[in-house]
Motif scaffolding. Structure first.
Motif, mmCIF file in Angstrom:
data_model
loop_
_atom_site.group_PDB
_atom_site.id
_atom_site.type_symbol
_atom_site.label_atom_id
_atom_site.label_comp_id
_atom_site.label_asym_id
_atom_site.label_seq_id
_atom_site.Cartn_x
_atom_site.Cartn_y
_atom_site.Cartn_z
ATOM 1 N N MET A 1 1.160 67.581 35.929
ATOM 2 C CA MET A 1 0.579 67.165 37.189
ATOM 3 C C MET A 1 0.999 65.729 37.482
ATOM 4 N N ILE A 2 1.478 65.491 38.691
ATOM 5 C CA ILE A 2 1.868 64.155 39.115
ATOM 6 C C ILE A 2 0.658 63.495 39.765
ATOM 7 N N GLU A 3 0.264 62.348 39.233
ATOM 8 C CA GLU A 3 -0.890 61.662 39.801
ATOM 9 C C GLU A 3 -0.811 60.179 39.491
ATOM 10 N N GLY A 4 -1.049 59.357 40.493
ATOM 11 C CA GLY A 4 -1.093 57.911 40.318
ATOM 12 C C GLY A 4 -2.503 57.481 39.958
ATOM 13 N N LYS A 5 -2.753 56.201 40.061
ATOM 14 C CA LYS A 5 -4.080 55.657 39.775
ATOM 15 C C LYS A 5 -5.102 56.176 40.780
ATOM 16 N N ARG A 6 -6.345 56.267 40.351
ATOM 17 C CA ARG A 6 -7.408 56.727 41.247
ATOM 18 C C ARG A 6 -7.840 55.658 42.239
ATOM 19 N N PHE A 7 -7.740 54.404 41.851
ATOM 20 C CA PHE A 7 -8.155 53.303 42.710
ATOM 21 C C PHE A 7 -6.997 52.323 42.849
ATOM 22 N N PHE A 8 -6.880 51.745 44.032
ATOM 23 C CA PHE A 8 -5.840 50.763 44.304
ATOM 24 C C PHE A 8 -6.506 49.434 44.649
ATOM 25 N N LYS A 9 -6.061 48.369 43.996
ATOM 26 C CA LYS A 9 -6.510 47.023 44.328
ATOM 27 C C LYS A 9 -5.262 46.187 44.592
ATOM 28 N N GLU A 10 -5.191 45.661 45.799
ATOM 29 C CA GLU A 10 -4.000 44.919 46.205
ATOM 30 C C GLU A 10 -3.670 43.788 45.238
ATOM 31 N N LYS A 11 -4.679 43.064 44.785
ATOM 32 C CA LYS A 11 -4.440 41.902 43.915
ATOM 33 C C LYS A 11 -3.832 42.297 42.564
ATOM 34 N N ASP A 12 -3.990 43.552 42.169
ATOM 35 C CA ASP A 12 -3.472 44.017 40.883
ATOM 36 C C ASP A 12 -2.147 44.764 41.012
ATOM 37 N N SER A 13 -1.598 44.809 42.225
ATOM 38 C CA SER A 13 -0.389 45.592 42.475
ATOM 39 C C SER A 13 0.728 44.712 43.010
ATOM 40 N N ASN A 14 1.919 44.940 42.508
ATOM 41 C CA ASN A 14 3.086 44.178 42.936
ATOM 42 C C ASN A 14 3.697 44.779 44.194
ATOM 43 N N TRP A 15 4.287 43.909 45.011
ATOM 44 C CA TRP A 15 5.104 44.348 46.142
ATOM 45 C C TRP A 15 6.512 44.553 45.603
ATOM 46 N N GLU A 16 7.169 45.645 45.975
ATOM 47 C CA GLU A 16 8.533 45.893 45.527
ATOM 48 C C GLU A 16 9.472 45.894 46.728
ATOM 49 N N PRO A 17 10.718 45.466 46.536
ATOM 50 C CA PRO A 17 11.665 45.428 47.651
ATOM 51 C C PRO A 17 11.927 46.834 48.185
ATOM 52 N N ALA A 18 12.057 46.919 49.527
ATOM 53 C CA ALA A 18 12.324 48.216 50.159
ATOM 54 C C ALA A 18 13.360 48.068 51.270
ATOM 55 N N GLY A 19 14.126 46.993 51.244
ATOM 56 C CA GLY A 19 15.120 46.710 52.270
ATOM 57 C C GLY A 19 15.045 45.238 52.622
ATOM 58 N N GLU A 20 15.995 44.768 53.418
ATOM 59 C CA GLU A 20 16.024 43.355 53.784
ATOM 60 C C GLU A 20 14.816 43.019 54.652
ATOM 61 N N GLY A 21 13.955 42.126 54.157
ATOM 62 C CA GLY A 21 12.761 41.724 54.891
ATOM 63 C C GLY A 21 11.632 42.740 54.833
ATOM 64 N N ILE A 22 11.745 43.698 53.909
ATOM 65 C CA ILE A 22 10.742 44.769 53.794
ATOM 66 C C ILE A 22 10.317 44.906 52.330
ATOM 67 N N THR A 23 9.004 44.959 52.095
ATOM 68 C CA THR A 23 8.470 45.219 50.756
ATOM 69 C C THR A 23 7.398 46.295 50.872
ATOM 70 N N ARG A 24 7.074 46.931 49.739
ATOM 71 C CA ARG A 24 6.064 47.990 49.777
ATOM 72 C C ARG A 24 5.207 47.985 48.524
ATOM 73 N N GLN A 25 3.993 48.514 48.701
ATOM 74 C CA GLN A 25 3.065 48.775 47.599
ATOM 75 C C GLN A 25 2.671 50.242 47.693
ATOM 76 N N ILE A 26 2.850 50.968 46.603
ATOM 77 C CA ILE A 26 2.384 52.358 46.558
ATOM 78 C C ILE A 26 0.900 52.313 46.230
ATOM 79 N N THR A 27 0.072 52.811 47.140
ATOM 80 C CA THR A 27 -1.374 52.697 46.962
ATOM 81 C C THR A 27 -1.983 53.877 46.234
ATOM 82 N N GLY A 28 -1.321 55.022 46.260
ATOM 83 C CA GLY A 28 -1.829 56.184 45.540
ATOM 84 C C GLY A 28 -1.015 57.423 45.866
ATOM 85 N N TYR A 29 -1.076 58.404 44.963
ATOM 86 C CA TYR A 29 -0.335 59.640 45.193
ATOM 87 C C TYR A 29 -0.748 60.723 44.209
#
Length: 111
Positions: A1-29
């Motif tokens: 089973m594919i499953e991420g964390k149950r809770f997302f806290k922005e302060k505990d999550s890194n932003w990752e590059p997603a293109g020039e001038g674009i970053t992303r945080q995966i909040t859950g899945y």
């Protein structure tokens, strides 16, 4: 089973590059659904692309020129858009902001 964390806290999550001038945080899945915060700097472009996922996106802040299947709209905070599978779509950031993207099924290429 594919499953991420149950809770997302922005302060505990890194932003990752997603293109020039674009970053992303995966909040859950799990295998059926994924939510992602995408931060754009002014002028950043999410180039036209397509994928087999359904996508719903909410404009949390900023202003965007969004193109879906050749149709263009200017969207700002509080607006949203929906992309059916396999339609070309993209976004140009007119004022720095954040999109909340939801995909079904999950974007395995983001993991």
């Amino acid at each position: 089973m594919i499953e991420g964390k149950r809770f997302f806290k922005e302060k505990d999550s890194n932003w990752e590059p997603a293109g020039e001038g674009i970053t992303r945080q995966i909040t859950g899945y799990n295998a059926q659904l994924m939510m992602v915060k995408v931060k754009f700097e002014k002028g950043a472009i999410g180039y036209l692309h397509e994928h087999f996922h359904s996508q719903a996106s909410y404009v949390a802040s900023g202003k965007f020129r969004v193109t879906i299947d050749g149709k263009e709209e200017i969207l700002q905070k509080g607006d949203a858009f929906f992309v059916n599978p396999n339609l070309k779509h993209g976004a140009e950031c007119m004022e720095a902001g954040i999109l909340i993207d939801v995909f079904s099924p999950l974007r395995e290429d983001f993991l």
